[in-house]
Design a protein around this motif. Structure first.
Motif, PDB file in Angstrom:
ATOM      1  N   GLY A 163       0.827  -1.215   0.000  1.00  0.00           N
ATOM      2  CA  GLY A 163       0.000   0.000   0.000  1.00  0.00           C
ATOM      3  C   GLY A 163       0.854   1.255   0.000  1.00  0.00           C
ATOM      4  N   LEU A 164       1.925   1.241   0.768  1.00  0.00           N
ATOM      5  CA  LEU A 164       2.850   2.381   0.794  1.00  0.00           C
ATOM      6  C   LEU A 164       3.497   2.580  -0.571  1.00  0.00           C
ATOM      7  CD1 LEU A 164       4.278   4.582   2.429  1.00  0.00           C
ATOM      8  CD2 LEU A 164       5.991   2.871   3.050  1.00  0.00           C
ATOM      9  N   LEU A 165       3.898   1.502  -1.216  1.00  0.00           N
ATOM     10  CA  LEU A 165       4.471   1.610  -2.559  1.00  0.00           C
ATOM     11  C   LEU A 165       3.453   2.217  -3.526  1.00  0.00           C
ATOM     12  CD1 LEU A 165       6.801   1.087  -4.540  1.00  0.00           C
ATOM     13  CD2 LEU A 165       5.786  -1.178  -4.951  1.00  0.00           C
ATOM     14  N   PHE A 166       2.198   1.798  -3.432  1.00  0.00           N
ATOM     15  CA  PHE A 166       1.157   2.360  -4.293  1.00  0.00           C
ATOM     16  C   PHE A 166       1.001   3.862  -4.056  1.00  0.00           C
ATOM     17  CE2 PHE A 166      -3.271   3.680  -4.855  1.00  0.00           C
ATOM     18  CZ  PHE A 166      -3.374   3.503  -6.221  1.00  0.00           C
ATOM     19  N   VAL A 167       0.996   4.278  -2.804  1.00  0.00           N
ATOM     20  CA  VAL A 167       0.855   5.707  -2.481  1.00  0.00           C
ATOM     21  C   VAL A 167       2.023   6.508  -3.058  1.00  0.00           C
ATOM     22  CG1 VAL A 167       0.891   7.379  -0.572  1.00  0.00           C
ATOM     23  CG2 VAL A 167      -0.595   5.371  -0.454  1.00  0.00           C
ATOM     24  N   VAL A 168       3.224   5.956  -2.970  1.00  0.00           N
ATOM     25  CA  VAL A 168       4.404   6.644  -3.502  1.00  0.00           C
ATOM     26  C   VAL A 168       4.346   6.739  -5.023  1.00  0.00           C
ATOM     27  CG1 VAL A 168       6.903   6.438  -3.806  1.00  0.00           C
ATOM     28  CG2 VAL A 168       5.892   6.118  -1.556  1.00  0.00           C
ATOM     29  N   LEU A 169       3.883   5.669  -5.675  1.00  0.00           N
ATOM     30  CA  LEU A 169       3.860   5.630  -7.141  1.00  0.00           C
ATOM     31  C   LEU A 169       2.608   6.260  -7.744  1.00  0.00           C
ATOM     32  CD1 LEU A 169       5.206   2.036  -7.849  1.00  0.00           C
ATOM     33  CD2 LEU A 169       6.453   4.209  -7.938  1.00  0.00           C
ATOM     34  N   TYR A 170       1.602   6.594  -6.926  1.00  0.00           N
ATOM     35  CA  TYR A 170       0.349   7.136  -7.438  1.00  0.00           C
ATOM     36  C   TYR A 170       0.632   8.394  -8.270  1.00  0.00           C
ATOM     37  CZ  TYR A 170      -4.498   8.644  -7.574  1.00  0.00           C
ATOM     38  OH  TYR A 170      -5.749   9.007  -7.993  1.00  0.00           O
ATOM     39  N   ALA A 205       0.176  11.927 -10.367  1.00  0.00           N
ATOM     40  CA  ALA A 205      -0.642  13.139 -10.285  1.00  0.00           C
ATOM     41  C   ALA A 205      -1.510  13.219 -11.539  1.00  0.00           C
ATOM     42  CB  ALA A 205       0.245  14.377 -10.183  1.00  0.00           C
ATOM     43  N   ARG A 206      -2.753  13.592 -11.354  1.00  0.00           N
ATOM     44  CA  ARG A 206      -3.666  13.758 -12.492  1.00  0.00           C
ATOM     45  C   ARG A 206      -3.686  15.239 -12.839  1.00  0.00           C
ATOM     46  NH1 ARG A 206      -9.269  10.739 -13.414  1.00  0.00           N
ATOM     47  NH2 ARG A 206      -9.385  11.215 -15.615  1.00  0.00           N
ATOM     48  N   VAL A 207      -3.050  15.584 -13.952  1.00  0.00           N
ATOM     49  CA  VAL A 207      -2.925  16.979 -14.372  1.00  0.00           C
ATOM     50  C   VAL A 207      -4.030  17.289 -15.370  1.00  0.00           C
ATOM     51  CG1 VAL A 207      -1.416  18.684 -15.451  1.00  0.00           C
ATOM     52  CG2 VAL A 207      -0.438  16.906 -14.006  1.00  0.00           C
ATOM     53  N   LEU A 236      -4.772  25.528 -14.256  1.00  0.00           N
ATOM     54  CA  LEU A 236      -4.075  24.249 -14.368  1.00  0.00           C
ATOM     55  C   LEU A 236      -4.129  23.612 -12.982  1.00  0.00           C
ATOM     56  CD1 LEU A 236      -1.298  23.110 -16.443  1.00  0.00           C
ATOM     57  CD2 LEU A 236      -0.780  22.970 -14.026  1.00  0.00           C
ATOM     58  N   ALA A 237      -4.448  22.333 -12.927  1.00  0.00           N
ATOM     59  CA  ALA A 237      -4.586  21.645 -11.644  1.00  0.00           C
ATOM     60  C   ALA A 237      -3.824  20.333 -11.659  1.00  0.00           C
ATOM     61  CB  ALA A 237      -6.058  21.384 -11.352  1.00  0.00           C
ATOM     62  N   SER A 238      -3.360  19.952 -10.483  1.00  0.00           N
ATOM     63  CA  SER A 238      -2.689  18.675 -10.285  1.00  0.00           C
ATOM     64  C   SER A 238      -3.338  18.012  -9.074  1.00  0.00           C
ATOM     65  CB  SER A 238      -1.197  18.891 -10.039  1.00  0.00           C
ATOM     66  OG  SER A 238      -0.562  17.679  -9.719  1.00  0.00           O
ATOM     67  N   ARG A 239      -3.979  16.866  -9.306  1.00  0.00           N
ATOM     68  CA  ARG A 239      -4.661  16.147  -8.224  1.00  0.00           C
ATOM     69  C   ARG A 239      -3.842  14.924  -7.842  1.00  0.00           C
ATOM     70  NH1 ARG A 239      -9.581  15.829  -5.987  1.00  0.00           N
ATOM     71  NH2 ARG A 239     -10.489  17.304  -7.459  1.00  0.00           N
ATOM     72  N   ARG A 240      -3.508  14.862  -6.569  1.00  0.00           N
ATOM     73  CA  ARG A 240      -2.839  13.691  -6.020  1.00  0.00           C
ATOM     74  C   ARG A 240      -3.879  12.838  -5.307  1.00  0.00           C
ATOM     75  NH1 ARG A 240       1.717  12.347  -7.877  1.00  0.00           N
ATOM     76  NH2 ARG A 240       3.187  12.387  -6.219  1.00  0.00           N
ATOM     77  N   LEU A 241      -3.442  11.912  -4.508  1.00  0.00           N
ATOM     78  CA  LEU A 241      -4.331  10.990  -3.829  1.00  0.00           C
ATOM     79  C   LEU A 241      -5.268  11.713  -2.852  1.00  0.00           C
ATOM     80  CD1 LEU A 241      -4.703   7.983  -4.022  1.00  0.00           C
ATOM     81  CD2 LEU A 241      -3.169   7.686  -2.099  1.00  0.00           C
ATOM     82  N   VAL A 242      -4.761  12.710  -2.161  1.00  0.00           N
ATOM     83  CA  VAL A 242      -5.536  13.359  -1.112  1.00  0.00           C
ATOM     84  C   VAL A 242      -6.003  14.762  -1.478  1.00  0.00           C
ATOM     85  CG1 VAL A 242      -5.469  14.144   1.291  1.00  0.00           C
ATOM     86  CG2 VAL A 242      -4.346  12.022   0.658  1.00  0.00           C
TER      87      VAL A 242
END
Length: 173
Positions: A57-64, A66-68, A75-81
Motif C-alpha cells: 500500500g505504501l508503494l502504491f501511495v508513492v507511485l500514485y 498526479a492527475r494533471v 491548471l490543476a494537479s490532483r494527487r491521492l488526497v
C-alpha cells in the motif's frame, strides 16, 4: 493539433490511467512476491501478511501519479488526497526544479502553487497549449516576473518533440 476549444472543456493527462495501472501492478507484484516468499519458506503469519499489505500500500501511495488537467486559465494537479490549482492568467513565477526528477513549479498571484512533471506537458500538447495561453496573458499583463526563460525552454522542447513526431509519422526519421 490545433488550439484548445473555447468551450471551457478541460484538457487532461491522457496517460494518467496507464500510469495508475502501472502503480497498481507494481504494488501487486511486490505483494505477491512477498507472500510467495513467506509461503515458500513456511514463515507465513497474519502479522507478516498485514505488514506486506501495508508495504504494498505504501508503494502504491508513492507511485500514485498526479492527475494533471487544464482549462480556461487554470491548471490543476490532483494527487491521492488533495488538489493544487493555479490561475495561468495570473502566474507570477515559473521555475524549473532540477534533481532526480525535474519538476515545473508554477505560482499565481492568488497564492496558488502547482508542481508538475514537465514530461506530462510534453506528452499532452493540449495541456501545454492551455498553460502557454494563460502564461502569455500573464506576461502581457506584466504579472509573470520570473520564469519566462523557463517557459521558452519548455516551448522549444515542445517544438522539437512535435517536429520529431511529424518526421517519425512521415517516415523521415
Amino acid at each position: 493539433m490545433g488550439r484548445p476549444d473555447a468551450s471551457g472543456e478541460a484538457a487532461n493527462n491522457l496517460e494518467w490511467m496507464q500510469e495508475l495501472w502501472s502503480a497498481v501492478r507494481c504494488a501487486g507484484v511486490l505483494l505477491s512476491l512477498l507472500l510467495l516468499v513467506d509461503w515458500g519458506s513456511g514463515r507465513i503469519a497474519l502479522w507478516r501478511t498485514v505488514l506486506w499489505f501495508a508495504l504494498a500500500g505504501l508503494l502504491f501511495v508513492v507511485l500514485y501519479p498526479a492527475r494533471v488537467s487544464a482549462g480556461g486559465n487554470w491548471l490543476a494537479s490532483r494527487r491521492l488526497v488533495r488538489e493544487q490549482r493555479v490561475r495561468t492568467d495570473l502566474l507570477v513565477s515559473v521555475r524549473c526544479l532540477d534533481g532526480i526528477s525535474p519538476r515545473l513549479l508554477l505560482r499565481d498571484a492568488l497564492g496558488g502553487r502547482v508542481e508538475i512533471d514537465p514530461e506530462v506537458l510534453v506528452r499532452n500538447p493540449q495541456l501545454w497549449l492551455r498553460l502557454d495561453e494563460g502564461a502569455g496573458k500573464a506576461a502581457a499583463d506584466g504579472l509573470l516576473l520570473c520564469g519566462q526563460a523557463a517557459l521558452r525552454r519548455l516551448s522549444a522542447r515542445m517544438d522539437r518533440e512535435t517536429a520529431r513526431a511529424v518526421f517519425k509519422a512521415s517516415g523521415l526519421d
